[in-house]
Scaffold this motif. Structure first.
Motif, short mmCIF file in Angstrom:
data_model
loop_
_atom_site.label_atom_id
_atom_site.label_comp_id
_atom_site.label_asym_id
_atom_site.label_seq_id
_atom_site.Cartn_x
_atom_site.Cartn_y
_atom_site.Cartn_z
N MET A 78 0.84 -1.19 0.00
CA MET A 78 0.00 0.00 0.00
C MET A 78 0.88 1.25 0.00
O MET A 78 0.55 2.25 -0.64
CB MET A 78 -0.95 -0.01 1.20
CG MET A 78 -1.92 -1.17 1.19
SD MET A 78 -3.21 -1.07 2.45
CE MET A 78 -4.36 0.05 1.65
N ALA A 79 2.01 1.18 0.70
CA ALA A 79 2.95 2.31 0.70
C ALA A 79 3.51 2.54 -0.70
O ALA A 79 3.60 3.68 -1.17
CB ALA A 79 4.07 2.06 1.70
N ILE A 80 3.88 1.45 -1.37
CA ILE A 80 4.40 1.57 -2.73
C ILE A 80 3.34 2.16 -3.65
O ILE A 80 3.61 3.07 -4.44
CB ILE A 80 4.86 0.19 -3.25
CG1 ILE A 80 6.04 -0.33 -2.42
CG2 ILE A 80 5.25 0.27 -4.73
CD1 ILE A 80 6.47 -1.74 -2.75
N SER A 81 2.12 1.65 -3.55
CA SER A 81 1.03 2.12 -4.40
C SER A 81 0.74 3.60 -4.17
O SER A 81 0.56 4.37 -5.12
CB SER A 81 -0.24 1.31 -4.15
OG SER A 81 -0.13 -0.01 -4.67
N ARG A 82 0.69 4.00 -2.91
CA ARG A 82 0.39 5.40 -2.60
C ARG A 82 1.43 6.34 -3.23
O ARG A 82 1.08 7.35 -3.85
CB ARG A 82 0.37 5.61 -1.09
CG ARG A 82 -0.83 5.03 -0.38
CD ARG A 82 -0.68 5.23 1.13
NE ARG A 82 -1.77 4.62 1.88
CZ ARG A 82 -1.84 4.62 3.21
NH1 ARG A 82 -0.88 5.20 3.92
NH2 ARG A 82 -2.85 4.05 3.83
N VAL A 83 2.71 5.99 -3.05
CA VAL A 83 3.77 6.87 -3.56
C VAL A 83 3.76 6.92 -5.08
O VAL A 83 3.83 8.00 -5.68
CB VAL A 83 5.14 6.40 -3.03
CG1 VAL A 83 6.28 7.14 -3.75
CG2 VAL A 83 5.24 6.62 -1.53
N LEU A 84 3.66 5.77 -5.73
CA LEU A 84 3.68 5.76 -7.19
C LEU A 84 2.45 6.46 -7.76
O LEU A 84 2.53 7.14 -8.78
CB LEU A 84 3.79 4.33 -7.71
CG LEU A 84 5.11 3.61 -7.40
CD1 LEU A 84 5.10 2.22 -8.02
CD2 LEU A 84 6.31 4.41 -7.91
#
Length: 229
Positions: A78-84
């Motif tokens: 979820m952290a990766i998705s939010r940032v990208l």
């Protein structure tokens, strides 16, 4: 500032190490598919966002709950998705990068260890545990104590079924987490990770619908891949 639950705090170092490994594995794909120039900055943004995600992870019973492991293994995505997403990367591209990264990370585990974990998951003992925890998950007492937890039924195969057992998730902890923090758009990316998670352990997952996709429940059906028979 919000605090990390003590249970997750004890696992924080391992979860952060897993995140750094994922970013190492994803780096080439990030450069090739996102067209972002400052990949080092993106990596730092992800780790900073992951620190936030750690404070948002719901406590669902710690080591006594099989679902705690799902949160610890998957909420980092979820952290990766939010940032990208903030960097303008299309959600389908994010999903492809995450799924390929997760599979690559899973395959760093020796095959014998992965298949042993798969055998354990499919074992009668683990099925008995899942029946027990499924029965508890639907009770009012459990839902009052852990409102952010998953709610699910254990599914026994019928005479014409080819699967060994199933799980029908009627409420999903990730859906609740995503709804609370505005992540519904990226939620299907988390769902997509399940297939490789099981396949790399020698398990065939069949699923035709999800709560994230608007269905009434997620219909997980499990059987062994031929190579593990």
């Amino acid at each position: 500032m919000a605090e990390i639950h003590p249970f997750y705090q004890t696992h924080r170092r391992a979860m952060e190490a897993a995140m750094r490994e994922r970013l190492d594995l994803a780096e080439a794909m990030l450069r090739e598919r996102t067209h972002l120039s400052d990949i080092d900055g993106v990596r730092q943004d992800v780790m900073d966002e992951f620190a936030i995600v750690l404070t948002q992870m719901p406590y669902v019973g710690g080591g006594a709950s099989r679902m705690s492991d799902f949160f610890m293994r998957l909420t980092g995505f979820m952290a990766i998705s939010r940032v990208l997403r903030r960097h303008g990367v299309p959600v389908p591209v994010i999903g492809e990068i995450e799924r390929e990264t997760y599979k690559a990370q899973l395959l760093t585990i020796p095959e014998a260890e992965r298949l042993a974990a798969g055998h354990q998951f499919m074992s009668p003992e683990n099925q008995a545990l899942m029946r027990e925890q499924a029965a508890r998950s639907v009770t009012k007492a459990h839902q009052a104590e852990f409102p952010e937890d998953f709610v699910y039924d254990f599914v026994e195969p019928g005479p014409q079924d080819s699967f060994e057992f199933g799980i029908d998730y009627k409420a999903c902890g990730f859906c609740k987490l995503a709804a609370r923090h505005g992540d519904k758009e990226i939620l299907p990316n988390i769902c997509g990770l399940d297939f490789d998670a099981y396949a790399t352990r020698g398990i065939r997952l069949e699923r035709t619908q999800t709560l994230a996709g608007g269905a009434s429940h997620c219909n997980f059906r499990f059987s062994r891949l031929d190579r593990t028979r």
